[in-house]
Design an enzyme around this catalytic site. Structure first.
Site, PDB file in Angstrom:
ATOM      1  N   ILE A  78       0.848  -1.190   0.000  1.00 28.99           N
ATOM      2  CA  ILE A  78       0.000   0.000   0.000  1.00 28.99           C
ATOM      3  C   ILE A  78       0.886   1.243   0.000  1.00 28.99           C
ATOM      4  O   ILE A  78       2.086   1.175   0.218  1.00 28.99           O
ATOM      5  CB  ILE A  78      -0.992   0.023   1.177  1.00 28.99           C
ATOM      6  N   SER A  81      -1.121   6.250  -3.635  1.00 27.13           N
ATOM      7  CA  SER A  81      -1.620   7.551  -4.076  1.00 27.13           C
ATOM      8  C   SER A  81      -0.557   8.625  -3.916  1.00 27.13           C
ATOM      9  O   SER A  81       0.156   8.670  -2.917  1.00 27.13           O
ATOM     10  CB  SER A  81      -2.865   7.927  -3.249  1.00 27.13           C
ATOM     11  N   LYS A 107      -4.423  10.682 -11.640  1.00 30.90           N
ATOM     12  CA  LYS A 107      -5.083  11.153 -10.430  1.00 30.90           C
ATOM     13  C   LYS A 107      -5.215  12.670 -10.480  1.00 30.90           C
ATOM     14  O   LYS A 107      -4.250  13.376 -10.773  1.00 30.90           O
ATOM     15  CB  LYS A 107      -4.283  10.766  -9.181  1.00 30.90           C
ATOM     16  N   ARG A 138       2.717  -0.363  -7.048  1.00 26.19           N
ATOM     17  CA  ARG A 138       4.017  -0.215  -6.398  1.00 26.19           C
ATOM     18  C   ARG A 138       5.080  -1.155  -6.975  1.00 26.19           C
ATOM     19  O   ARG A 138       6.263  -0.827  -6.987  1.00 26.19           O
ATOM     20  CB  ARG A 138       3.873  -0.416  -4.890  1.00 26.19           C
ATOM     21  N   GLU A 506      -3.556  29.984  -6.320  1.00 24.64           N
ATOM     22  CA  GLU A 506      -3.083  30.061  -7.703  1.00 24.64           C
ATOM     23  C   GLU A 506      -1.563  29.958  -7.766  1.00 24.64           C
ATOM     24  O   GLU A 506      -1.006  29.314  -8.648  1.00 24.64           O
ATOM     25  CB  GLU A 506      -3.554  31.364  -8.360  1.00 24.64           C
TER      26      GLU A 506
END
Length: 674
Positions: A78, A81, A107, A138, A506
């Site tokens: 795991i 992300s 993503k 992974r 921004e």
């Protein structure tokens, strides 16, 4: 520009020597000769250890760097992300994002949904449109990083276990430093090698490096010699996870309250005891190692030659050429706090082992979660080997010492908190970059100053990792977990997190290169104002006698949140938050009925009309199938939906995703409307 032809040397090597182990195959790709006396020895070839080595080699190409890994080959784990710091570092140190998107899932941002066991309203919060990042298989990512490191002259050895010895005061702890004398030498720890599979053709059993880096992860090969883990309180968490595939029909019947569930973001399903992750992956699990190495060598050779990514074949074509099957899967897991009695004594009805029982208990407790799982996902039994469900207990800790004479610790060997917002990779690479910069300073020091510079760098590293990074991340996790306890806390505290994590929204992502500011950011927890506010919130909500907080405490926190939002808007009135949050305006106030981001965001995704996968707005073609057209979905004022096919090779195509249906027609063939 002509691409570099594909080679099948690793497949041919495996064919000619069928008994060749994966570790020997991987180690055969090293460009340099084995040396028992490298300048830097890294123990652990995970993402953090390899990022450190690659960044250091890029800034100090003269250094001899060796990386040692006990696993015979990269394996799944795991931590899939990523956020902007990762994509900025890898695009700067390695290659363009569209190379990676032929290997990994796209993503765009984070999505949060707060559920309860009574199946009432589902408040949501999301942030996106700011940057492009990835969902990592992974095994594939660590194989890519291994081969990139080897390409630039780093020796990476798999199948070799390392131990540490501290003879005669070697590797002295940073906490016991005395004043250095000019004549003193740096005395790093000694590394012992165990190579039972003969992965390295050498009789050497010891490594005498000038500097040692412990990147051994949870095993803490070196840091464990300086003390047991410091457990982080006042409570901790346990994780339970498995792997799934999307059912036929996809997300057609997903609860409408789960707005944009099919969008390519990391999803967080939040409930009072914790949260769950849903991460869509491109899995290469069934691809043979030799074939994957041929594929990656082709990608790396072309990226190194600066061949534009849009001239590289699509994922589909790469898969066919190199005989590397891929598929789309979803990693799903729960991370549950352990200070409340969450689970019943008898759990036989929920499965056979602890992982299965506790995973299924959480799933069944929350109706929205159970409907989603049963309607849209199918379990993949034993997808990664002998077990289906996985467990990791007591996640949060830190090592008491993370630096010393001749050594530094990075990644999970120094500490870990929680998978929430993926700090293991995204904050971990910050520590790796700092360690690489400190390493550069140590080797650049004059001989009579090296000991003093080493001690100063060790102290700086100890302060960053032990005193700053891990405690701030743990504070952030406690903040988030308390927000999950009540829907009003969730709405108020998530909005405050966005504004306190980013001052000028921004400007925060204008610089496409990794900088020290990315390290200080610490996935949003690095600012002093966030620390001050989080401590005020936790003083009200902790310690918690009951999972559901008292109403008077909720009111106090909601009032504090409103003050923060008003003050931050006055400080940064130009922030256009509505571009990056679907349900909120520029003042971070929730807008009833607002379900889309305002026009003007930097990044967005839309479906490819060829393969139905997601494509980002800067792409000239779909990285998965190669199609140059995409379908833009638009919800009309009357509630009906239109889908328009548009040309990805046009630089103006993204405007069709953020303007009205009438304006879209200027960019597309009107005949394509259906």
């Amino acid at each position: 520009m002509t691409t570099i032809p594909a080679s099948r040397r690793f497949r041919d090597l495996r064919r000619d020597q069928p008994n060749l182990s994966d570790s020997v195959l991987l180690n055969s790709n090293n460009r340099g000769q084995f040396t028992g006396e490298p300048d830097v020895a890294v123990v652990g070839a995970g993402i953090i250890g390899l990022c450190y080595a690659i960044h250091l080699k890029n800034t100090s190409p003269h250094l001899k760097i060796s990386v040692f890994e006990k696993s015979p080959a990269p394996t799944e784990k795991i931590g899939e992300s990523t956020l902007s710091p990762f994509s900025k570092l890898t695009s700067g140190d390695m290659c363009h994002v569209d190379y990676f998107l032929r290997l990994f899932g796209l993503k765009d941002g984070l999505q949060f949904y707060r559920i309860d066991e009574h199946d009432r309203e589902i408040p949501t919060s999301d942030i996106g449109g700011l940057d492009i990042s990835y969902q990592l298989d992974r095994r594939m990512s660590e194989l890519f990083f291994t081969m990139w490191a080897q390409k630039i002259g780093i020796n990476v050895y798999h199948g070799v276990e390392c131990g540490f010895e501290l003879p005669n005061g070697a590797g002295q702890s940073v906490t016991s430093f005395g004043p250095p004398s000019i004549s003193e030498d740096i005395i790093p720890p000694k590394i012992t090698l165990k190579d039972p599979m003969r992965s390295i053709e050498t009789s050497t059993t010891n490594i005498d490096a000038k500097l040692v880096v412990d990147a051994s992860g949870f095993s803490r090969k070196l840091t464990s010699k300086f003390g047991n883990k410091e457990k982080l309180g006042p409570w901790n968490c346990d994780a339970y996870w498995a792997y799934f595939k999307q059912k036929d029909g996809g997300f057609e019947n997903v609860d409408k309250r789960l707005n944009k569930w099919d969008y390519p973001a990391t999803k967080h399903m939040c409930f009072p005891e914790g949260w769950g992750w849903f991460i869509g992956l491109i899995s290469w699990h069934h691809a043979p190692m030799a074939n994957l190495m041929d594929l990656l060598e082709y990608m790396i050779e072309n990226a190194s030659a600066k061949v534009p990514a849009d001239e590289i074949p699509s994922t589909r074509d790469l898969s066919a050429t190199f005989e590397c099957p891929y598929e789309f899967i979803t990693s799903i897991g729960w991370v549950v706090r352990n200070d409340f009695k969450t689970f019943p004594e008898n759990m036989d009805e929920y499965g056979t082992g602890e992982g299965e029982r506790k995973f299924n208990f959480i799933k069944r407790k929350y109706p929205a979660l159970e409907r989603l799982m049963d309607g849209s996902y199918e379990l993949l039994p034993k997808y990664y080997g002998a077990q289906t469900y996985f467990v990791r207990k007591t996640l949060a800790y830190r090592s008491p010492v993370v630096a010393g004479d001749g050594w530094l610790a990075i990644g999970n060997s120094g500490g870990f908190t929680n998978p929430l917002i993926s700090p293991g990779i995204n904050a971990g690479i910050g520590g790796a970059v700092i360690a690489a910069n400190l390493t550069e300073s140590i080797f650049a020091a004059r001989p009579n100053e090296k000991k003093a510079v080493m001690q100063r760098c060790a102290r700086l590293h100890q302060v960053h990792l032990h005193d700053f990074r891990v405690p701030r991340l743990h504070l952030m996790n406690r903040y988030w977990y308390n927000s999950f306890r009540h829907h009003r806390l969730f709405e108020g505290l998530t909005a405050c997190y966005w504004t306190l994590a980013i001052d000028e929204v921004e400007g925060h992502y204008e610089d496409a290169t990794y900088s020290i500011d990315d390290t200080k950011w610490n996935v949003g927890s690095g600012g002093d104002e966030f620390k001050e506010f989080a401590e005020k919130v936790l003083k009200i909500l902790e310690p918690a006698d009951e999972l559901v907080p008292r109403e008077e405490d909720v009111e106090k926190v909601v009032a504090l949140s409103a003050e923060v939002l008003e003050r931050r808007h006055k400080l940064y009135p130009a922030n256009t938050w509505g571009r990056y949050l679907r349900e909120y305006d520029d003042k971070l106030q929730k807008v009833p009925g607002k379900l889309e981001r305002d026009p003007g965001g930097k990044v967005s995704g839309t479906r490819c009309s060829g393969c139905n996968y997601w494509v980002h707005n800067h792409a000239s073609c779909c990285p998965i199938c190669g199609s140059k057209s995409a379908v833009v979905r638009h919800e009309n004022v009357d509630g009906t939906k239109s889908m328009i096919e548009t040309d990805l090779s046009s630089s103006d195509w993204f405007k069709t995703a953020t303007t009205s249906l009438e304006d879209m027609r200027r960019f597309v063939n009107p005949q394509a409307v259906y």
